[in-house]
Design a protein around this motif. Structure first.
Motif, PDB file in Angstrom:
ATOM      1  N   ASN A 121     -71.073 -23.090 -35.618  1.00  0.00           N
ATOM      2  CA  ASN A 121     -70.780 -24.149 -34.662  1.00  0.00           C
ATOM      3  C   ASN A 121     -70.746 -23.651 -33.221  1.00  0.00           C
ATOM      4  O   ASN A 121     -70.910 -24.426 -32.282  1.00  0.00           O
ATOM      5  CB  ASN A 121     -69.443 -24.816 -35.011  1.00  0.00           C
ATOM      6  N   SER A 122     -70.567 -22.336 -33.034  1.00  0.00           N
ATOM      7  CA  SER A 122     -70.493 -21.774 -31.677  1.00  0.00           C
ATOM      8  C   SER A 122     -71.844 -21.772 -30.975  1.00  0.00           C
ATOM      9  O   SER A 122     -71.908 -21.592 -29.743  1.00  0.00           O
ATOM     10  CB  SER A 122     -69.933 -20.347 -31.729  1.00  0.00           C
ATOM     11  N   TYR A 123     -72.921 -21.957 -31.720  1.00  0.00           N
ATOM     12  CA  TYR A 123     -74.239 -22.044 -31.082  1.00  0.00           C
ATOM     13  C   TYR A 123     -74.283 -23.160 -30.037  1.00  0.00           C
ATOM     14  O   TYR A 123     -75.008 -23.077 -29.049  1.00  0.00           O
ATOM     15  CB  TYR A 123     -75.328 -22.311 -32.126  1.00  0.00           C
ATOM     16  N   LYS A 124     -73.507 -24.201 -30.248  1.00  0.00           N
ATOM     17  CA  LYS A 124     -73.553 -25.359 -29.348  1.00  0.00           C
ATOM     18  C   LYS A 124     -72.998 -25.048 -27.964  1.00  0.00           C
ATOM     19  O   LYS A 124     -73.182 -25.820 -27.019  1.00  0.00           O
ATOM     20  CB  LYS A 124     -72.791 -26.529 -29.950  1.00  0.00           C
ATOM     21  N   ASN A 125     -72.328 -23.904 -27.815  1.00  0.00           N
ATOM     22  CA  ASN A 125     -71.774 -23.530 -26.518  1.00  0.00           C
ATOM     23  C   ASN A 125     -72.795 -22.895 -25.591  1.00  0.00           C
ATOM     24  O   ASN A 125     -72.530 -22.739 -24.398  1.00  0.00           O
ATOM     25  CB  ASN A 125     -70.602 -22.558 -26.707  1.00  0.00           C
ATOM     26  N   GLU A 152     -70.870 -11.728 -30.909  1.00  0.00           N
ATOM     27  CA  GLU A 152     -70.055 -11.673 -29.691  1.00  0.00           C
ATOM     28  C   GLU A 152     -70.810 -11.014 -28.538  1.00  0.00           C
ATOM     29  O   GLU A 152     -70.744 -11.496 -27.386  1.00  0.00           O
ATOM     30  CB  GLU A 152     -68.761 -10.894 -29.973  1.00  0.00           C
ATOM     31  N   SER A 153     -71.542  -9.937 -28.826  1.00  0.00           N
ATOM     32  CA  SER A 153     -72.261  -9.245 -27.746  1.00  0.00           C
ATOM     33  C   SER A 153     -73.392 -10.100 -27.194  1.00  0.00           C
ATOM     34  O   SER A 153     -73.636 -10.110 -25.982  1.00  0.00           O
ATOM     35  CB  SER A 153     -72.796  -7.903 -28.239  1.00  0.00           C
ATOM     36  N   VAL A 154     -74.081 -10.831 -28.067  1.00  0.00           N
ATOM     37  CA  VAL A 154     -75.147 -11.709 -27.602  1.00  0.00           C
ATOM     38  C   VAL A 154     -74.553 -12.889 -26.832  1.00  0.00           C
ATOM     39  O   VAL A 154     -75.073 -13.310 -25.788  1.00  0.00           O
ATOM     40  CB  VAL A 154     -75.992 -12.219 -28.785  1.00  0.00           C
ATOM     41  N   TYR A 155     -73.453 -13.410 -27.327  1.00  0.00           N
ATOM     42  CA  TYR A 155     -72.782 -14.537 -26.662  1.00  0.00           C
ATOM     43  C   TYR A 155     -72.372 -14.157 -25.241  1.00  0.00           C
ATOM     44  O   TYR A 155     -72.617 -14.905 -24.284  1.00  0.00           O
ATOM     45  CB  TYR A 155     -71.565 -14.957 -27.471  1.00  0.00           C
ATOM     46  N   ASP A 156     -71.786 -12.987 -25.097  1.00  0.00           N
ATOM     47  CA  ASP A 156     -71.314 -12.564 -23.782  1.00  0.00           C
ATOM     48  C   ASP A 156     -72.441 -12.474 -22.768  1.00  0.00           C
ATOM     49  O   ASP A 156     -72.278 -12.839 -21.598  1.00  0.00           O
ATOM     50  CB  ASP A 156     -70.612 -11.196 -23.889  1.00  0.00           C
ATOM     51  N   MET A 157     -73.597 -12.009 -23.202  1.00  0.00           N
ATOM     52  CA  MET A 157     -74.708 -11.840 -22.268  1.00  0.00           C
ATOM     53  C   MET A 157     -75.589 -13.082 -22.166  1.00  0.00           C
ATOM     54  O   MET A 157     -76.125 -13.381 -21.094  1.00  0.00           O
ATOM     55  CB  MET A 157     -75.565 -10.637 -22.675  1.00  0.00           C
TER      56      MET A 157
END
Length: 397
Positions: free
Chosen positions: A333-337, A304-309
């Motif tokens: 699967n969230s990597y595709k975002n 989540e922290s990496v995704y946010d930034m």
């Protein structure tokens, strides 16, 4: 006189031979620096010593003193947070062993050596002394064609795992020196070997925090073989190429944002802001999103922290061991975002392998940071390098 080893000049051809090969370890400069150019101390009238101090310009983990009749090699950082300096006397054949307390005394030039890390192979080959290599733990990880040929011919003995080297085989080989790799001073195998009279010398190239610092450890190997001038010239060649590549993009005002690493189990590992990889990204004039962190090794983050930034980062460099987009989505699967995923701007070194599956990046990148930097520039600043073929990094499949 300038000397550049044929092994270094042939690196481009050697790397091209690996293209297309399918599948721990590492990644060299201004013309003004010459490691061997040092000032001799003014001799006092009552002394005849010719002592001189040879300090690297980038490497922080070792230095060399030329003493009267021998070379003093001091390794100050064999691993991170080391508290002891290891002192080694390198004594030419026929010379008297010097007085003093040394962690090991090595007779030079060395004719039989045991190496314990693949990162040492490029230095031995560049100095054209790979024929002295007689033993190595986990030979399967060596990718160099020249050294692999020696393995296949039985000239290099398999010694088991690095932390549990087969001491009986080492004693049978009876090398002049073992160049050791360790994460601390608790390696009992090395202590056992030293008791037999075989000297063990620690190498700390992996603990360096800058690309040029790692590469400068070729000068660590030089005095074992009386190859100081050659090592200077080789490093100067790589240093010049590195700084030239850096200058290509130094004045650009647009800095692409960069994300690194990937999840392993429940942790996302990515380079700390003062790490080797972060320095590459800085020299490639990019905006690495975690550049302001203080870690010299890896950061451990939640998804989540990496995704946010990093979800909107322009590029994604070195996504762990992943070599294909479908591998990423199968894992999460969230990597595709991520923007870099959507735009197919992810680049990896994990699909550039040697004939036995070893990653070329781990073996060669520490000694050839100029090539690593060019690879990154090629992808992140596509117009900066014309007619360039990447050596380590490739587009994710």
């Amino acid at each position: 006189m300038t000397f550049v080893s044929n092994s270094i000049l042939n690196t481009f051809d050697l790397m091209k031979k690996f293209k297309g090969i399918s599948r721990f370890l590492l990644l060299l400069f201004t013309v003004a620096f010459v490691f061997g150019s040092c000032k001799e101390k003014q001799s006092e009238p009552q002394k005849t010593t010719t002592d001189s101090l040879l300090k690297p310009s980038y490497a922080k983990g070792f230095y060399i003193e030329k003493k009267d009749g021998y070379t003093l090699l001091k390794v100050t950082k064999p691993w991170p947070h080391a508290t002891k300096t290891f002192t080694y006397a390198l004594v030419p054949k026929g010379n008297k062993k010097p007085d003093g307390n040394f962690d090991a005394v090595v007779t030079t030039p060395v004719s039989k050596i045991v190496a314990t890390s693949t990162t040492y192979i490029p230095s031995l080959e560049a100095l054209q002394v790979e024929n002295t290599l007689v033993g190595f733990p986990d030979t399967q990880y060596i990718s160099s064609p020249n050294t692999r040929k020696m393995i296949e011919e039985g000239k290099i003995k398999e010694l088991g795992a690095n932390e549990s080297i087969n001491t009986e085989l080492v004693i049978d080989i009876n090398p002049d020196v073992i160049i050791g790799f360790s994460i601390n001073d608790q390696n009992k195998t090395y202590a056992t070997i030293q008791k037999t009279g075989i000297p063990v010398v620690y190498n700390g190239d992996w603990a360096e925090e800058t690309p040029l610092g790692k590469a400068e450890w070729i000068k660590f190997f030089a005095p074992f073989f009386n190859k100081e001038k050659e090592a200077d010239s080789i490093f100067n060649y790589i240093e010049k190429n590195y700084l030239k590549a850096k200058q290509l993009v130094a004045e650009r005002t647009e800095k692409p944002t960069v994300l690194c690493g990937a999840m392993y189990k429940d942790v996302w590992y990515l380079p700390g802001g003062k790490s080797w990889m972060a320095q590459f990204l800085a020299d490639a004039n990019t905006n690495y999103l975690w550049k302001n962190t203080d870690e010299t090794g890896s950061l451990k983050m939640t998804f989540e922290s990496v995704y946010d930034m990093g979800v909107d980062a322009d590029f994604w460099i070195a996504p762990g061991q992943f070599i294909a987009y479908n591998q990423l989505t199968q894992e999460n699967n969230s990597y595709k975002n991520f923007k870099a995923f959507k735009n197919k701007k992810i680049y990896t070194f994990s699909n550039t392998k040697g004939p036995t599956g070893g990653l070329l990046y781990y073996e060669m990148a520490p000694s050839r940071p100029d090539l690593v930097l060019k690879d990154i520039i090629y992808y992140l600043h596509p117009d900066a390098l014309e007619n360039y073929t990447p050596h380590f990094f490739k587009t994710l499949e």
